[in-house]
Scaffold this active site. Sequence first.
Site, PDB file in Angstrom:
ATOM      1  N   GLY A 177      -4.309  -4.103   0.195  1.00 47.60           N
ATOM      2  CA  GLY A 177      -4.850  -5.443   0.002  1.00 47.60           C
ATOM      3  C   GLY A 177      -5.893  -5.778   1.055  1.00 47.60           C
ATOM      4  CD  GLU A 202      18.665   1.519  17.330  1.00 49.90           C
ATOM      5  OE1 GLU A 202      19.121   0.373  17.425  1.00 49.90           O
ATOM      6  OE2 GLU A 202      17.981   1.882  16.347  1.00 49.90           O
ATOM      7  CE  LYS A 205      -1.174   0.279   4.942  1.00 52.19           C
ATOM      8  NZ  LYS A 205      -0.857   1.623   5.383  1.00 52.19           N
ATOM      9  CG  HIS A 218      46.324 -10.442  18.593  1.00 55.52           C
ATOM     10  ND1 HIS A 218      45.669  -9.998  19.719  1.00 55.52           N
ATOM     11  CD2 HIS A 218      47.489  -9.738  18.501  1.00 55.52           C
ATOM     12  CE1 HIS A 218      46.416  -9.071  20.301  1.00 55.52           C
ATOM     13  NE2 HIS A 218      47.526  -8.895  19.581  1.00 55.52           N
ATOM     14  CB  VAL A 255       4.733  11.506  29.533  1.00 58.62           C
ATOM     15  CG1 VAL A 255       4.148  12.800  28.983  1.00 58.62           C
ATOM     16  CG2 VAL A 255       6.246  11.624  29.677  1.00 58.62           C
TER      17      VAL A 255
HETATM   18  P1  FAD Z   1       6.922  -4.123   7.912  1.00 57.51           P
HETATM   19  O1  FAD Z   1       8.334  -3.846   7.636  1.00 57.51           O
HETATM   20  O2  FAD Z   1       6.208  -3.238   8.860  1.00 57.51           O
HETATM   21  O3  FAD Z   1       6.192  -4.090   6.502  1.00 57.51           O
HETATM   22  C1  FAD Z   1       4.807  -4.212   6.376  1.00 57.51           C
HETATM   23  C2  FAD Z   1       4.396  -3.664   5.043  1.00 57.51           C
HETATM   24  O4  FAD Z   1       3.044  -4.007   4.814  1.00 57.51           O
HETATM   25  C3  FAD Z   1       4.457  -2.139   4.949  1.00 57.51           C
HETATM   26  O5  FAD Z   1       5.180  -1.775   3.806  1.00 57.51           O
HETATM   27  C4  FAD Z   1       2.994  -1.705   4.839  1.00 57.51           C
HETATM   28  O6  FAD Z   1       2.822  -0.547   4.030  1.00 57.51           O
HETATM   29  C5  FAD Z   1       2.383  -2.929   4.172  1.00 57.51           C
HETATM   30  N1  FAD Z   1       0.951  -3.089   4.401  1.00 57.51           N
HETATM   31  C6  FAD Z   1       0.268  -3.060   5.583  1.00 57.51           C
HETATM   32  N2  FAD Z   1      -1.037  -3.297   5.396  1.00 57.51           N
HETATM   33  C7  FAD Z   1      -1.210  -3.486   4.060  1.00 57.51           C
HETATM   34  C8  FAD Z   1      -2.316  -3.805   3.246  1.00 57.51           C
HETATM   35  N3  FAD Z   1      -3.539  -3.983   3.740  1.00 57.51           N
HETATM   36  N4  FAD Z   1      -2.114  -3.925   1.907  1.00 57.51           N
HETATM   37  C9  FAD Z   1      -0.877  -3.737   1.369  1.00 57.51           C
HETATM   38  N5  FAD Z   1       0.204  -3.471   2.101  1.00 57.51           N
HETATM   39  C10 FAD Z   1       0.060  -3.356   3.428  1.00 57.51           C
HETATM   40  N6  FAD Z   1      14.499  -4.207  13.368  1.00 57.51           N
HETATM   41  C11 FAD Z   1      15.722  -4.748  13.321  1.00 57.51           C
HETATM   42  O7  FAD Z   1      15.843  -5.973  13.259  1.00 57.51           O
HETATM   43  N7  FAD Z   1      16.847  -3.967  13.325  1.00 57.51           N
HETATM   44  C12 FAD Z   1      16.780  -2.632  13.400  1.00 57.51           C
HETATM   45  O8  FAD Z   1      17.815  -1.956  13.399  1.00 57.51           O
HETATM   46  C13 FAD Z   1      15.500  -2.026  13.470  1.00 57.51           C
HETATM   47  N8  FAD Z   1      15.389  -0.696  13.542  1.00 57.51           N
HETATM   48  C14 FAD Z   1      14.148  -0.133  13.589  1.00 57.51           C
HETATM   49  C15 FAD Z   1      14.056   1.249  13.705  1.00 57.51           C
HETATM   50  C16 FAD Z   1      12.817   1.859  13.766  1.00 57.51           C
HETATM   51  C17 FAD Z   1      12.741   3.346  13.885  1.00 57.51           C
HETATM   52  C18 FAD Z   1      11.639   1.064  13.695  1.00 57.51           C
HETATM   53  C19 FAD Z   1      10.278   1.710  13.724  1.00 57.51           C
HETATM   54  C20 FAD Z   1      11.717  -0.314  13.593  1.00 57.51           C
HETATM   55  C21 FAD Z   1      12.974  -0.920  13.548  1.00 57.51           C
HETATM   56  N9  FAD Z   1      13.118  -2.306  13.470  1.00 57.51           N
HETATM   57  C22 FAD Z   1      14.363  -2.861  13.437  1.00 57.51           C
HETATM   58  C23 FAD Z   1      11.953  -3.198  13.406  1.00 57.51           C
HETATM   59  C24 FAD Z   1      11.694  -3.632  11.956  1.00 57.51           C
HETATM   60  O9  FAD Z   1      11.484  -2.483  11.171  1.00 57.51           O
HETATM   61  C25 FAD Z   1      10.482  -4.551  11.886  1.00 57.51           C
HETATM   62  O10 FAD Z   1      10.656  -5.630  12.764  1.00 57.51           O
HETATM   63  C26 FAD Z   1      10.308  -5.085  10.475  1.00 57.51           C
HETATM   64  O11 FAD Z   1      10.164  -4.044   9.553  1.00 57.51           O
HETATM   65  C27 FAD Z   1       9.090  -6.010  10.404  1.00 57.51           C
HETATM   66  O12 FAD Z   1       8.957  -6.484   9.114  1.00 57.51           O
HETATM   67  P2  FAD Z   1       7.547  -6.925   8.512  1.00 57.51           P
HETATM   68  O13 FAD Z   1       7.839  -7.429   7.139  1.00 57.51           O
HETATM   69  O14 FAD Z   1       6.845  -7.815   9.456  1.00 57.51           O
HETATM   70  O15 FAD Z   1       6.673  -5.603   8.443  1.00 57.51           O
HETATM   71  P1  NAI Z   2      10.352  -0.980  23.148  1.00 56.89           P
HETATM   72  O1  NAI Z   2       9.366  -2.003  23.499  1.00 56.89           O
HETATM   73  O2  NAI Z   2      11.737  -1.366  22.778  1.00 56.89           O
HETATM   74  O3  NAI Z   2      10.489   0.059  24.349  1.00 56.89           O
HETATM   75  C1  NAI Z   2       9.398   0.755  24.849  1.00 56.89           C
HETATM   76  C2  NAI Z   2       9.785   1.314  26.196  1.00 56.89           C
HETATM   77  O4  NAI Z   2       8.779   2.204  26.600  1.00 56.89           O
HETATM   78  C3  NAI Z   2       9.905   0.246  27.284  1.00 56.89           C
HETATM   79  O5  NAI Z   2      11.072   0.482  27.995  1.00 56.89           O
HETATM   80  C4  NAI Z   2       8.646   0.457  28.116  1.00 56.89           C
HETATM   81  O6  NAI Z   2       8.817   0.085  29.459  1.00 56.89           O
HETATM   82  C5  NAI Z   2       8.453   1.952  27.957  1.00 56.89           C
HETATM   83  N1  NAI Z   2       7.090   2.423  28.172  1.00 56.89           N
HETATM   84  C6  NAI Z   2       5.931   1.842  27.787  1.00 56.89           C
HETATM   85  N2  NAI Z   2       4.879   2.622  28.120  1.00 56.89           N
HETATM   86  C7  NAI Z   2       5.384   3.725  28.731  1.00 56.89           C
HETATM   87  C8  NAI Z   2       4.821   4.908  29.280  1.00 56.89           C
HETATM   88  N3  NAI Z   2       3.512   5.110  29.284  1.00 56.89           N
HETATM   89  N4  NAI Z   2       5.645   5.832  29.813  1.00 56.89           N
HETATM   90  C9  NAI Z   2       6.994   5.648  29.816  1.00 56.89           C
HETATM   91  N5  NAI Z   2       7.587   4.546  29.288  1.00 56.89           N
HETATM   92  C10 NAI Z   2       6.792   3.608  28.756  1.00 56.89           C
HETATM   93  O7  NAI Z   2       9.660  -0.120  21.989  1.00 56.89           O
HETATM   94  P2  NAI Z   2      10.236   0.939  20.968  1.00 56.89           P
HETATM   95  O8  NAI Z   2      11.525   1.501  21.438  1.00 56.89           O
HETATM   96  O9  NAI Z   2       9.105   1.849  20.676  1.00 56.89           O
HETATM   97  O10 NAI Z   2      10.535   0.066  19.705  1.00 56.89           O
HETATM   98  C11 NAI Z   2       9.513  -0.730  19.117  1.00 56.89           C
HETATM   99  C12 NAI Z   2      10.091  -1.964  18.527  1.00 56.89           C
HETATM  100  O11 NAI Z   2      10.770  -1.677  17.316  1.00 56.89           O
HETATM  101  C13 NAI Z   2      11.140  -2.631  19.394  1.00 56.89           C
HETATM  102  O12 NAI Z   2      10.559  -3.449  20.378  1.00 56.89           O
HETATM  103  C14 NAI Z   2      11.899  -3.430  18.414  1.00 56.89           C
HETATM  104  O13 NAI Z   2      11.238  -4.644  18.218  1.00 56.89           O
HETATM  105  C15 NAI Z   2      11.834  -2.587  17.156  1.00 56.89           C
HETATM  106  N6  NAI Z   2      13.087  -1.855  16.967  1.00 56.89           N
HETATM  107  C16 NAI Z   2      14.246  -2.564  16.864  1.00 56.89           C
HETATM  108  C17 NAI Z   2      15.445  -1.926  16.711  1.00 56.89           C
HETATM  109  C18 NAI Z   2      16.687  -2.729  16.647  1.00 56.89           C
HETATM  110  O14 NAI Z   2      16.600  -3.932  16.471  1.00 56.89           O
HETATM  111  N7  NAI Z   2      17.854  -2.122  16.754  1.00 56.89           N
HETATM  112  C19 NAI Z   2      15.542  -0.473  16.633  1.00 56.89           C
HETATM  113  C20 NAI Z   2      14.263   0.184  16.788  1.00 56.89           C
HETATM  114  C21 NAI Z   2      13.098  -0.509  16.921  1.00 56.89           C
END
Ligand code: FAD
Ligand code: NAI
Length: 466
Positions: free
Chosen positions: A114, A187, A33, A445, A237
């Site tokens: 979809g 991050e 989408k 090393h 908050v």
């Molecule tokens: P998504 O990547 O969320 O993809 C889902 C897709 O489905 C989207 O493109 C959406 O538009 C599409 N979609 C939804 N509904 C519909 C529909 N009805 N029809 C058509 N298309 C649709 N994970 C890591 O492992 N390492 C990281 O460093 C990391 N950094 C992150 C940083 C941030 C800021 C965030 C928010 C997440 C991060 N994550 C990271 C988490 C990671 O992005 C997700 O775990 C991962 O993208 C999940 O993959 P997915 O394929 O399940 O879904």
């Molecule tokens: P998170 O689950 O990692 O952390 C959320 C934090 O917010 C927790 O510490 C929780 O205790 C706290 N929290 C929840 N409610 C709250 C409230 N009302 N007030 C104050 N604190 C509160 O979620 P986050 O950081 O939003 O990331 C979402 C997900 O995205 C992660 O769980 C991860 O799966 C994925 N992600 C992965 C990355 C990576 O692999 N490097 C990078 C960024 C995201």
Amino acid sequence: MAYELIVIGTGPGGYVCAIRAAQLGLKTAVVEKSPTYGGTCLNIGCIPSKALLHASELFEEAGHSFAKMGIGVPAPTLDLKAMLNFKQEAIDGNVKGVDFLFKKNKIEGFKGTGKITGAGKVEVTDADGKTQTLEAKAIVIATGSDVAKLKGIEIDEKRIVSSTGALTLPEVPKHLLVIGAGVIGLELGSVWRRIGAKVTVVEFLDGVLPGMDGEVRKQAQRLFEKQGMTFKLSSKVTGVDTSGKTLKATVEPAKGGAAETIEADVVLVSTGRVPYTEGLGLKEAGVKMDERGRVAVDHHYATNVPGIYAIGDVIVGPMLAHKAEDEGVAIAEILAGQAGHVNYDVIPAVVYTMPEIASVGKSEEDLKAANVAYNTGKFPFTANGRAKANQQTDGFVKILADAKTDRVLGVHIVGSDAGNMIAEAAVLMEFGGSAEDLARTCHAHPTLPEAVKEAAMAVAKRAIHM
Ligand code: FAD
Ligand code: NAI
């Protein structure tokens, strides 16, 4: 149009699933989408955040570490527009890569939302509202996740932002208030702190990074504090007043009590993510969800409706790109008649701050709760030659091995490059390796992974450099 497989969503779960299915000879289509493929990860997640982490880390290094290495450069100045452009190029490059791979594997792409309208039927509605119906033997839902909203706090992606807005702020906020000391808070908090923001993090629980190993959490918090982040733990908050020039956040103790006001220019809401199923028609199709709104699946990713499967963030398990990818491969192989499988005991997790924080397997808390007897081997980077040479000695490696069998059950690393180092631990654990296996493996090393080897030696109390 009839396919053997339609994948809804092209994030790391969906696009990898489609490619593997096509490799195995299934006639495959994808529905997306968003205007671009790649999902959260490539467009607004992993990739853009890592580009900004990389650029901001070098900015900080140039300002703080170059001089002591004898590199004389003027104090770095920030061109935020160029930094955001650097991030955009990273997104574009990766997104184009998925386009290329779809073409290479003859996967047909449909841009639109979809909706499952019946067994084997997906209705696609494009941006102009035009619809068409695709048919397939199997449908894989890979629609990912969305930002969890906080009651009473309206995200406008300008002043009150989710991670998406925090990746595109047009100027550095003087004060960034982060809600949630999880992965995104740390991050993206690090990114903006490095380039000039004062960062305060409000966390509901009594420490950062809940779920990770306790010792790692404590050390990580100390290091982030040393870098200048302020934490308000056991706090929440409850509202943000947006009426004035600066935002006024009301912060209360988690258990209730007297509130205080914290002023900030930008508030980042990073309190988790929720499965995304809006508009998919799951209720009408009779697809069951679990108690947390995730699509309920069995061990083969099958929902209760024959022919409909789900993977990635939208189902149970850690919301990580590599977990989604591996599930994508597994379901494609299952649909092609093979034995697709994911080992959920060995899914690494990495926080890409400086130092990085990486873990795989069980934490000490997990093992204690499960009553498993274990031995611990720990090795600090202060005793690693390469870390000393680079003057990047923060952190340690900790290995937890079964007390009876010596099998490695968990590895936890705080340190520069921990995200790369955790891979050898994952390989070892996938093969059921012991601490002794790791300890007797020759490591080059001088490298940081020698600390992993030494931690493995420390399990048997025979580390050399400590
Ligand atoms: P998504 O990547 O969320 O993809 C889902 C897709 O489905 C989207 O493109 C959406 O538009 C599409 N979609 C939804 N509904 C519909 C529909 N009805 N029809 C058509 N298309 C649709 N994970 C890591 O492992 N390492 C990281 O460093 C990391 N950094 C992150 C940083 C941030 C800021 C965030 C928010 C997440 C991060 N994550 C990271 C988490 C990671 O992005 C997700 O775990 C991962 O993208 C999940 O993959 P997915 O394929 O399940 O879904
Ligand atoms: P998170 O689950 O990692 O952390 C959320 C934090 O917010 C927790 O510490 C929780 O205790 C706290 N929290 C929840 N409610 C709250 C409230 N009302 N007030 C104050 N604190 C509160 O979620 P986050 O950081 O939003 O990331 C979402 C997900 O995205 C992660 O769980 C991860 O799966 C994925 N992600 C992965 C990355 C990576 O692999 N490097 C990078 C960024 C995201």
